[in-house]
Design an enzyme around this catalytic site. Structure first.
Site, PDB file in Angstrom:
ATOM      1  N   TYR A  45     101.440  38.523  23.895  1.00  0.00           N
ATOM      2  CA  TYR A  45     100.563  37.434  23.471  1.00  0.00           C
ATOM      3  C   TYR A  45     100.089  36.631  24.667  1.00  0.00           C
ATOM      4  O   TYR A  45     100.600  36.790  25.782  1.00  0.00           O
ATOM      5  CB  TYR A  45     101.287  36.527  22.466  1.00  0.00           C
ATOM      6  CG  TYR A  45     102.324  35.587  23.057  1.00  0.00           C
ATOM      7  CD1 TYR A  45     103.548  36.052  23.525  1.00  0.00           C
ATOM      8  CD2 TYR A  45     102.080  34.215  23.154  1.00  0.00           C
ATOM      9  CE1 TYR A  45     104.493  35.181  24.056  1.00  0.00           C
ATOM     10  CE2 TYR A  45     103.028  33.344  23.680  1.00  0.00           C
ATOM     11  CZ  TYR A  45     104.227  33.829  24.132  1.00  0.00           C
ATOM     12  OH  TYR A  45     105.163  32.974  24.668  1.00  0.00           O
ATOM     13  N   ARG A  81      96.640  38.631  32.948  1.00  0.00           N
ATOM     14  CA  ARG A  81      98.068  38.782  32.622  1.00  0.00           C
ATOM     15  C   ARG A  81      98.248  39.608  31.348  1.00  0.00           C
ATOM     16  O   ARG A  81      99.186  40.399  31.245  1.00  0.00           O
ATOM     17  CB  ARG A  81      98.743  37.418  32.470  1.00  0.00           C
ATOM     18  CG  ARG A  81     100.261  37.560  32.252  1.00  0.00           C
ATOM     19  CD  ARG A  81     100.980  36.229  32.262  1.00  0.00           C
ATOM     20  NE  ARG A  81     100.498  35.366  31.205  1.00  0.00           N
ATOM     21  CZ  ARG A  81     100.803  34.076  31.096  1.00  0.00           C
ATOM     22  NH1 ARG A  81     101.606  33.510  31.984  1.00  0.00           N
ATOM     23  NH2 ARG A  81     100.338  33.352  30.112  1.00  0.00           N
ATOM     24  N   ARG A 128     108.681  53.206   9.836  1.00  0.00           N
ATOM     25  CA  ARG A 128     109.458  52.598  10.921  1.00  0.00           C
ATOM     26  C   ARG A 128     110.045  53.715  11.775  1.00  0.00           C
ATOM     27  O   ARG A 128     110.713  54.613  11.253  1.00  0.00           O
ATOM     28  CB  ARG A 128     110.573  51.736  10.332  1.00  0.00           C
ATOM     29  CG  ARG A 128     111.445  51.061  11.375  1.00  0.00           C
ATOM     30  CD  ARG A 128     112.476  50.154  10.720  1.00  0.00           C
ATOM     31  NE  ARG A 128     113.337  49.529  11.725  1.00  0.00           N
ATOM     32  CZ  ARG A 128     114.454  50.055  12.185  1.00  0.00           C
ATOM     33  NH1 ARG A 128     114.862  51.236  11.745  1.00  0.00           N
ATOM     34  NH2 ARG A 128     115.179  49.418  13.083  1.00  0.00           N
ATOM     35  N   LYS A 132     104.848  39.197  28.779  1.00  0.00           N
ATOM     36  CA  LYS A 132     104.760  38.094  27.800  1.00  0.00           C
ATOM     37  C   LYS A 132     104.836  38.657  26.388  1.00  0.00           C
ATOM     38  O   LYS A 132     103.835  38.761  25.676  1.00  0.00           O
ATOM     39  CB  LYS A 132     103.458  37.311  28.028  1.00  0.00           C
ATOM     40  CG  LYS A 132     103.466  35.932  27.382  1.00  0.00           C
ATOM     41  CD  LYS A 132     102.362  35.081  27.939  1.00  0.00           C
ATOM     42  CE  LYS A 132     102.181  33.777  27.200  1.00  0.00           C
ATOM     43  NZ  LYS A 132     103.347  32.893  27.219  1.00  0.00           N
ATOM     44  N   GLU A 159     113.732  29.261  34.116  1.00  0.00           N
ATOM     45  CA  GLU A 159     112.532  28.542  33.681  1.00  0.00           C
ATOM     46  C   GLU A 159     112.846  27.795  32.395  1.00  0.00           C
ATOM     47  O   GLU A 159     113.957  27.874  31.870  1.00  0.00           O
ATOM     48  CB  GLU A 159     111.356  29.499  33.491  1.00  0.00           C
ATOM     49  CG  GLU A 159     111.624  30.597  32.475  1.00  0.00           C
ATOM     50  CD  GLU A 159     110.537  31.659  32.412  1.00  0.00           C
ATOM     51  OE1 GLU A 159     109.365  31.355  32.683  1.00  0.00           O
ATOM     52  OE2 GLU A 159     110.876  32.813  32.060  1.00  0.00           O
TER      53      GLU A 159
HETATM   54  N1  PDD Z   1     104.363  29.730  27.063  1.00  0.00           N
HETATM   55  N2  PDD Z   1     107.510  30.608  30.959  1.00  0.00           N
HETATM   56  C1  PDD Z   1     107.606  30.963  29.668  1.00  0.00           C
HETATM   57  C2  PDD Z   1     108.883  31.565  29.191  1.00  0.00           C
HETATM   58  C3  PDD Z   1     106.532  30.762  28.797  1.00  0.00           C
HETATM   59  O1  PDD Z   1     106.637  31.119  27.498  1.00  0.00           O
HETATM   60  C4  PDD Z   1     105.332  30.151  29.299  1.00  0.00           C
HETATM   61  C5  PDD Z   1     104.126  29.920  28.427  1.00  0.00           C
HETATM   62  C6  PDD Z   1     105.289  29.793  30.661  1.00  0.00           C
HETATM   63  C7  PDD Z   1     104.062  29.182  31.276  1.00  0.00           C
HETATM   64  O2  PDD Z   1     103.008  30.103  31.380  1.00  0.00           O
HETATM   65  P1  PDD Z   1     101.488  29.634  31.362  1.00  0.00           P
HETATM   66  O3  PDD Z   1     101.343  28.627  32.450  1.00  0.00           O
HETATM   67  O4  PDD Z   1     100.720  30.878  31.653  1.00  0.00           O
HETATM   68  O5  PDD Z   1     101.208  29.055  29.994  1.00  0.00           O
HETATM   69  C8  PDD Z   1     106.383  30.052  31.459  1.00  0.00           C
HETATM   70  C9  PDD Z   1     103.254  29.538  26.153  1.00  0.00           C
HETATM   71  C10 PDD Z   1     102.482  28.300  26.428  1.00  0.00           C
HETATM   72  C11 PDD Z   1     103.774  29.613  24.716  1.00  0.00           C
HETATM   73  O6  PDD Z   1     104.629  30.455  24.485  1.00  0.00           O
HETATM   74  O7  PDD Z   1     103.320  28.866  23.854  1.00  0.00           O
END
Ligand code: PDD
Length: 287
Positions: free
Chosen positions: A33, A52, A101, A151, A183
């Protein structure tokens, strides 16, 4: 009023949107996503998110379901149809619905990817009260899988982390592995010492934040020193400032970690300046 969402080539009222129960996103979290913020009705750093997305798909052996231009058109169409001034566009691509599945990936020629996009309106995203107050975080062990640079939609542990924070009376959690902060649950983590900004280096252990890349670039241009290295919770608690970045929080000050105030316990000047620069510069480049 019902939103207009995008599902596999169609713009539909949200009540009419349907996904198969056999979708691998639902059964196996086999999907990726992106979240792109919208300010002044425009997309912030769309290209970074598109790049990304392509990387995440490639790491999972999935082909991009459409071109970057087509993706941009859908993003803009949803922002316009839903009248979004401030908010976000959520995009999800899964490996589709093979009809059964099975752990084995389906043949992509027979099972097309599922593509879903929707908007969320968030008035006050840029200039709401949160940035003036800062947030409080707790530390938790990082128990996610080893490919956090992709992601994916498997967000159960980050979601549990947010609930642990909520229960502890805090706003979010910073995850810790082998004694060092990886993070935040949905954001990248930083500390500030004097004129130096410290954040963990890019690797498979963290998501490569699009906001992170922009903020580090703006920090260097503003003559700040950027150190990409590990830091511990103890070092963060004794730093001058701390903050997080993400597409939905931009630069957000962290004023307390595990109950200990960071610096003065209020948002510091470096975080505030970086937030201002980020919002100004990103808006100038928004499309
Ligand atoms: N999340 N680290 C994690 C684990 C994240 O899920 C996100 C973003 C970031 C920051 O990435 P970016 O600057 O590209 O948004 C770092 C999004 C906002 C979410 O899951 O809603």
């Amino acid at each position: 009023m019902s939103r207009i969402v995008y599902v596999n080539g169609e713009y539909l009222p949200e009540e009419e949107a349907r996904i198969s129960i056999f979708d691998r996103g639902f059964l196996m979290a086999d999907g990726v996503y992106e979240v792109t913020s919208v300010l002044d009705g425009k997309l912030i750093d769309f290209e970074g998110h598109a790049i990304r997305l392509e990387r995440s798909l490639d790491e999972l052996d999935m082909a991009p379901p459409m071109s970057r231009d087509e993706l941009l058109t859908i993003h803009r169409e949803l922002v316009s149809r839903n009248g979004i001034e401030e908010g976000l566009v959520y995009l999800q691509v899964t490996r589709g619905a093979p009809g059964d599945r099975d752990f084995v990936f389906p043949d992509p020629d027979e099972t097309p990817a599922t593509v879903v996009l929707f908007t969320q309106s968030k008035p006050g995203l840029a200039h709401g009260p949160a940035a003036g107050k800062g947030i409080r975080v707790i530390s938790i062990e990082d128990q996610r899988w080893g490919r956090r640079d992709i992601k994916t939609v498997q967000l159960l542990y980050p979601s549990m982390g947010k609930m642990m924070a909520k229960k502890a009376g805090a706003d979010d959690a910073w995850m810790v592995e082998d004694g060092f902060v990886t993070e935040g649950t949905s954001n990248n983590a930083y500390i500030v010492k004097g004129n130096t900004i410290v954040t963990r280096a890019l690797s498979n252990e963290i998501l490569h934040g699009i906001t992170r890349a922009a903020v580090l670039r703006f920090a260097s241009e503003a003559q700040m020193v950027v150190e990409e290295r590990n830091f511990s919770i103890e070092e963060a608690q004794s730093a001058d400032e701390a903050f997080i970045t993400s597409a939905t929080t931009f630069v957000m000050p962290v004023v307390e970690i595990d109950g200990a105030p960071v610096g003065t316990g209020t948002p510091g000047p470096v975080s505030a300046r970086l937030r201002e620069i980020y919002l100004d510069e990103s808006l100038k480049a928004a499309i």
